[in-house]
Design an enzyme around this catalytic site. Structure first.
Site: not given
Length: 188
Positions: A63, A94
């Site tokens: 994201h 991430n």
């Protein structure tokens, strides 16, 4: 979208930036659960990347506007799962320092009450790789730019992180906003 804006780069099939406001009051309204409803973004006229582009690629759908920042509303949460808000990210990045930076920004928002956040991949550097039928670029670097535009002390900071497993503290990647502008070619 209603809760964030983005500029999509068709050449790389990722957003060059995603911008949103993060408010302390919203962080205390965490009343929705992560939706994981990944889907193409129909607002990208040329077509966004798809879930299939990431399948068996070895990369996470990372994201840019984090789902954790949008847990105050079902719609806001769901909007973060448009594929235009995703970039390929190594799992250790991430779930490691990138997640840590996102959590730190939420902590700063609780302290300073309101931040403007801009996040993206550095597209002026050669991508590490391309994945999927849509040739989604795997960025070599990511950035975040933060602005606290409230009195009495206006302040901002940038971060640039190589897209790899990183062990240094977040502060090691702090830079001026001017430096992020020079690197990305974007005027924040």
């Amino acid at each position: 979208h209603e809760y964030y804006a983005l500029s999509y780069n068709e050449k790389y099939e990722v957003a060059e930036w995603v911008a949103y406001e993060l408010k302390k009051s919203d962080l205390y309204k965490k009343n929705v659960h992560r939706t994981d409803d990944f889907r193409p973004d129909n607002k990208v006229r040329t077509g966004s990347a798809t879930k299939a582009d990431y399948k068996r690629s070895g990369y996470d759908r990372g994201h840019l506007a984090p789902a954790g920042d949008m847990a105050f509303s079902q719609r806001a949460m769901s909007e973060t799962f448009y594929m235009s808000n995703m970039t390929p990210q190594e799992h250790t990045f991430n779930s490691g320092i990138w997640r840590e930076l996102e959590e730190t920004i939420r902590d700063w928002t609780k302290k300073f009450r309101h931040l403007y956040v801009v996040t993206g991949p550095v597209l002026t550097k050669k991508p590490k790789d391309y994945i999927g039928n849509n040739d989604v670029a795997v960025p070599s670097f990511f950035y975040k730019v933060l602005l606290d535009n409230s009195e009495p002390e206006l302040k901002g900071i940038g971060f640039v992180m190589p897209h790899e497993t990183l062990e240094d503290p977040i502060a090691a990647y702090a830079v001026s906003i001017d430096e992020v502008e020079r690197l990305t070619g974007i005027d924040f």
